[in-house]
Design an enzyme around this catalytic site. Structure first.
Site, PDB file in Angstrom:
ATOM      1  N   SER A  16       6.535   1.825  13.314  1.00 22.78           N
ATOM      2  CA  SER A  16       5.147   2.009  13.422  1.00 22.78           C
ATOM      3  C   SER A  16       4.926   2.395  14.608  1.00 22.78           C
ATOM      4  O   SER A  16       5.563   2.235  15.749  1.00 22.78           O
ATOM      5  CB  SER A  16       4.665   0.526  13.135  1.00 22.78           C
ATOM      6  OG  SER A  16       3.161   0.537  13.564  1.00 22.78           O
TER       7      SER A  16
ATOM      8  N   GLY B  77       0.893  -1.217  -0.019  1.00 26.66           N
ATOM      9  CA  GLY B  77       0.118   0.066   0.179  1.00 26.66           C
ATOM     10  C   GLY B  77       0.977   1.144  -0.060  1.00 26.66           C
ATOM     11  O   GLY B  77       0.946   2.248  -0.807  1.00 26.66           O
TER      12      GLY B  77
ATOM     13  N   TYR C 127       4.232  -7.891  16.005  1.00 26.63           N
ATOM     14  CA  TYR C 127       4.189  -6.854  14.906  1.00 26.63           C
ATOM     15  C   TYR C 127       4.943  -5.515  15.649  1.00 26.63           C
ATOM     16  O   TYR C 127       6.049  -5.212  15.074  1.00 26.63           O
ATOM     17  CB  TYR C 127       3.174  -6.530  14.285  1.00 26.63           C
ATOM     18  CG  TYR C 127       2.946  -5.244  13.392  1.00 26.63           C
ATOM     19  CD1 TYR C 127       3.947  -5.458  12.212  1.00 26.63           C
ATOM     20  CD2 TYR C 127       2.172  -4.223  13.946  1.00 26.63           C
ATOM     21  CE1 TYR C 127       4.058  -4.248  11.520  1.00 26.63           C
ATOM     22  CE2 TYR C 127       2.494  -3.100  12.975  1.00 26.63           C
ATOM     23  CZ  TYR C 127       3.364  -3.203  11.811  1.00 26.63           C
ATOM     24  OH  TYR C 127       3.340  -1.856  10.919  1.00 26.63           O
TER      25      TYR C 127
ATOM     26  N   ARG D 125     -10.193   7.212  15.382  1.00 31.84           N
ATOM     27  CA  ARG D 125      -8.627   7.088  15.711  1.00 31.84           C
ATOM     28  C   ARG D 125      -7.682   7.573  14.694  1.00 31.84           C
ATOM     29  O   ARG D 125      -6.972   8.225  15.016  1.00 31.84           O
ATOM     30  CB  ARG D 125      -8.386   5.441  16.246  1.00 31.84           C
ATOM     31  CG  ARG D 125      -6.877   5.245  16.265  1.00 31.84           C
ATOM     32  CD  ARG D 125      -6.466   3.795  16.589  1.00 31.84           C
ATOM     33  NE  ARG D 125      -5.263   3.645  16.712  1.00 31.84           N
ATOM     34  CZ  ARG D 125      -4.182   3.271  15.564  1.00 31.84           C
ATOM     35  NH1 ARG D 125      -4.806   3.307  14.531  1.00 31.84           N
ATOM     36  NH2 ARG D 125      -3.094   3.015  15.793  1.00 31.84           N
TER      37      ARG D 125
ATOM     38  N   GLY E 282       7.877  -6.037   4.584  1.00 34.57           N
ATOM     39  CA  GLY E 282       7.505  -6.931   5.767  1.00 34.57           C
ATOM     40  C   GLY E 282       6.184  -7.106   6.169  1.00 34.57           C
ATOM     41  O   GLY E 282       5.123  -6.770   5.126  1.00 34.57           O
TER      42      GLY E 282
ATOM     43  N   SER F  60       2.539  -6.181   7.814  1.00 33.24           N
ATOM     44  CA  SER F  60       2.454  -4.907   8.306  1.00 33.24           C
ATOM     45  C   SER F  60       1.249  -4.892   9.243  1.00 33.24           C
ATOM     46  O   SER F  60       0.809  -4.026   9.726  1.00 33.24           O
ATOM     47  CB  SER F  60       1.865  -4.295   6.923  1.00 33.24           C
ATOM     48  OG  SER F  60       0.841  -4.732   6.342  1.00 33.24           O
TER      49      SER F  60
HETATM   50  P1  NAI Z   1       1.684  -3.802   3.038  1.00 29.73           P
HETATM   51  O1  NAI Z   1       1.580  -5.360   3.782  1.00 29.73           O
HETATM   52  O2  NAI Z   1       0.715  -3.345   2.018  1.00 29.73           O
HETATM   53  O3  NAI Z   1       3.139  -3.911   2.052  1.00 29.73           O
HETATM   54  C1  NAI Z   1       4.126  -4.830   2.751  1.00 29.73           C
HETATM   55  C2  NAI Z   1       4.633  -5.387   1.207  1.00 29.73           C
HETATM   56  O4  NAI Z   1       6.027  -5.988   1.930  1.00 29.73           O
HETATM   57  C3  NAI Z   1       3.905  -6.227   0.619  1.00 29.73           C
HETATM   58  O5  NAI Z   1       4.007  -6.017  -0.808  1.00 29.73           O
HETATM   59  C4  NAI Z   1       4.556  -7.715   0.789  1.00 29.73           C
HETATM   60  O6  NAI Z   1       4.732  -8.484  -0.255  1.00 29.73           O
HETATM   61  C5  NAI Z   1       6.208  -7.252   0.892  1.00 29.73           C
HETATM   62  N1  NAI Z   1       6.833  -8.206   1.817  1.00 29.73           N
HETATM   63  C6  NAI Z   1       6.552  -9.036   2.896  1.00 29.73           C
HETATM   64  N2  NAI Z   1       7.026  -9.594   3.426  1.00 29.73           N
HETATM   65  C7  NAI Z   1       8.199  -9.781   2.573  1.00 29.73           C
HETATM   66  C8  NAI Z   1       9.598 -10.380   2.590  1.00 29.73           C
HETATM   67  N3  NAI Z   1       9.879 -11.335   3.320  1.00 29.73           N
HETATM   68  N4  NAI Z   1      10.329 -10.157   1.458  1.00 29.73           N
HETATM   69  C9  NAI Z   1      10.144  -9.203   0.619  1.00 29.73           C
HETATM   70  N5  NAI Z   1       8.968  -8.280   0.563  1.00 29.73           N
HETATM   71  C10 NAI Z   1       8.078  -8.649   1.514  1.00 29.73           C
HETATM   72  O7  NAI Z   1       2.241  -2.782   3.974  1.00 29.73           O
HETATM   73  P2  NAI Z   1       2.009  -1.143   3.864  1.00 29.73           P
HETATM   74  O8  NAI Z   1       0.716  -0.648   4.586  1.00 29.73           O
HETATM   75  O9  NAI Z   1       2.561  -0.659   2.696  1.00 29.73           O
HETATM   76  O10 NAI Z   1       3.202  -0.813   4.906  1.00 29.73           O
HETATM   77  C11 NAI Z   1       4.619  -0.736   4.473  1.00 29.73           C
HETATM   78  C12 NAI Z   1       5.502  -0.624   5.715  1.00 29.73           C
HETATM   79  O11 NAI Z   1       5.067   0.425   6.660  1.00 29.73           O
HETATM   80  C13 NAI Z   1       5.485  -1.860   6.489  1.00 29.73           C
HETATM   81  O12 NAI Z   1       6.661  -2.117   6.886  1.00 29.73           O
HETATM   82  C14 NAI Z   1       4.545  -1.371   7.821  1.00 29.73           C
HETATM   83  O13 NAI Z   1       4.671  -2.231   8.959  1.00 29.73           O
HETATM   84  C15 NAI Z   1       4.795   0.079   7.850  1.00 29.73           C
HETATM   85  N6  NAI Z   1       3.651   0.653   8.501  1.00 29.73           N
HETATM   86  C16 NAI Z   1       2.688   0.903   7.581  1.00 29.73           C
HETATM   87  C17 NAI Z   1       1.633   1.801   7.986  1.00 29.73           C
HETATM   88  C18 NAI Z   1       0.427   2.234   7.153  1.00 29.73           C
HETATM   89  O14 NAI Z   1      -0.399   2.946   7.728  1.00 29.73           O
HETATM   90  N7  NAI Z   1       0.399   1.657   6.156  1.00 29.73           N
HETATM   91  C19 NAI Z   1       1.620   2.258   9.383  1.00 29.73           C
HETATM   92  C20 NAI Z   1       2.872   1.929  10.026  1.00 29.73           C
HETATM   93  C21 NAI Z   1       3.847   1.146   9.716  1.00 29.73           C
HETATM   94  C1  15L Z   2       0.382  -0.036  11.062  1.00 27.16           C
HETATM   95  O1  15L Z   2       1.477  -0.442  11.493  1.00 27.16           O
HETATM   96  C2  15L Z   2      -0.058  -0.905  10.092  1.00 27.16           C
HETATM   97  O2  15L Z   2       0.743  -1.272   9.083  1.00 27.16           O
HETATM   98  C3  15L Z   2      -1.237  -0.127   9.131  1.00 27.16           C
HETATM   99  O3  15L Z   2      -1.850  -1.223   8.345  1.00 27.16           O
HETATM  100  C4  15L Z   2      -2.240   0.410  10.000  1.00 27.16           C
HETATM  101  O4  15L Z   2      -2.821  -0.575  10.913  1.00 27.16           O
HETATM  102  C5  15L Z   2      -1.682   1.372  11.083  1.00 27.16           C
HETATM  103  O5  15L Z   2      -0.289   0.781  11.881  1.00 27.16           O
HETATM  104  C6  15L Z   2      -2.426   1.942  12.119  1.00 27.16           C
HETATM  105  O6  15L Z   2      -2.072   1.911  13.194  1.00 27.16           O
HETATM  106  O7  15L Z   2      -3.657   2.381  11.895  1.00 27.16           O
END
Ligand code: NAI
Ligand code: 15L
Length: 269
Positions: free
Chosen positions: A109, A15, A138, A176, A71, A73
């Site tokens: 996060s 995302g 996580y 939230r 990773g 998420s």
């Molecule tokens: P997401 O789940 O949409 O994307 C994560 C991507 O990492 C996926 O495309 C997945 O295929 C890839 N992935 C997972 N395991 C893997 C591996 N072993 N090797 C290579 N690629 C791998 O997550 P999103 O929402 O895009 O978040 C991105 C990062 O930001 C994550 O680390 C998440 O924890 C962190 N984050 C995101 C937040 C949000 O609001 N979207 C909030 C806080 C932190």
């Molecule tokens: C995160 O760390 C998650 O990756 C994201 O999907 C949301 O759940 C976000 O935190 C949140 O706290 O809303």
């Protein structure tokens, strides 16, 4: 450090990765993409697991900096979090150290501090130095990532900005989220500031827009040059009408991590 041009974006299919693929080129970056899954319309993207040391070495070779988003998420079993987030982030740092990459922006996060009581109106904002209080395996993996980043700065001079992202989505979708939202455009502003600020060592920042209902302090982010332009408040009336205000008597509403705090842990199966 000189302005980075070539960036490796891990987790580029996800995302945030998809949003940043659209927004970061306008800052002049050339993106190299990596994900576990193929990315539609991106035939040159590297499809690799973070466990694949050879693929990581090749992917980081020659880049000026890395944005590490890859990773799991959300909460998962400890074994899955261990493999993807804890070992995976270690493998990426090792590859970066071996290839001499100077800076990583690490997607931490809010769940690294998810059990911290949320700020109520009139309370001081949560400082970035608040102790880790992960709400899940996580969140624990994000606390580990921040400490790993500190270790690689202290021992190897590899710089990191750990961005404790609130919630980066096109729009806030819950009450939230009005407090923790990071608009995609502010996300790109923050990543750009983290990539270009001088001498960051290891700096931890909270990653949110300039939300009226903000819970945490953005001082360290602003010190990098981050100047957020968005505020979730225009979405508030509709969301509050639909969902009501947060209930201080509900444990999920009383702490930073929301339902991550109260959801039952996931056990191996
Ligand atoms: P997401 O789940 O949409 O994307 C994560 C991507 O990492 C996926 O495309 C997945 O295929 C890839 N992935 C997972 N395991 C893997 C591996 N072993 N090797 C290579 N690629 C791998 O997550 P999103 O929402 O895009 O978040 C991105 C990062 O930001 C994550 O680390 C998440 O924890 C962190 N984050 C995101 C937040 C949000 O609001 N979207 C909030 C806080 C932190
Ligand atoms: C995160 O760390 C998650 O990756 C994201 O999907 C949301 O759940 C976000 O935190 C949140 O706290 O809303």
């Amino acid at each position: 450090m000189p302005t980075p041009r070539t960036l490796l974006l891990t987790g580029a299919a996800g995302g945030v990765g998809t949003l940043m693929r659209d927004l970061l080129p306008a800052y002049g970056y050339e993106l190299r993409l990596l994900d576990l899954v193929p990315i539609d319309g991106e035939p040159t993207a590297v499809t690799a697991d973070l466990a694949d040391h050879k693929a990581l070495r090749e992917a980081v070779r020659g880049v000026d900096a890395i944005i590490h988003l890859a990773g799991i998420s959300l909460e998962s079993t400890f074994d899955r979090i261990l493999r993807a987030n804890i070992a995976g982030t270690y493998h990426l740092y090792e590859a970066a150290r071996e290839e001499g990459v100077g800076r990583i922006v690490f997607a931490s996060s809010n769940h690294a501090i998810g059990c911290t009581p949320r700020t109520r109106p009139g309370d001081p904002l949560i400082p970035v130095g608040t102790p880790h209080r992960p709400d899940t395996f996580y969140g624990l993996s994000k606390a580990f990532g921040e400490d790993l980043a500190q270790l690689y700065w202290d021992k190897h001079g590899l710089e990191t900005v750990s961005v404790r992202i609130g919630a980066c989505f096109p729009e806030p979708t819950s009450v939230r989220m009005l407090s923790v939202w990071l608009s995609p455009a502010d996300g790109a502003r923050l990543f750009h500031a983290a990539l270009t600020a001088e001498a960051v060592g290891h700096t931890v920042v909270h990653g949110s827009s300039a939300n009226t209902r903000l819970w945490w302090d953005l001082t360290t982010a602003r010190a990098l040059g981050y100047d957020p332009q968005d505020d979730s408040e225009p979405y508030a009336a509709k969301l509050v009408a639909e969902q009501g205000e947060l209930d201080p008597a509900d444990p999920a509403d009383a702490r930073v991590g929301g339902r991550f705090v109260t959801d039952p842990p996931m056990w191996p199966h």
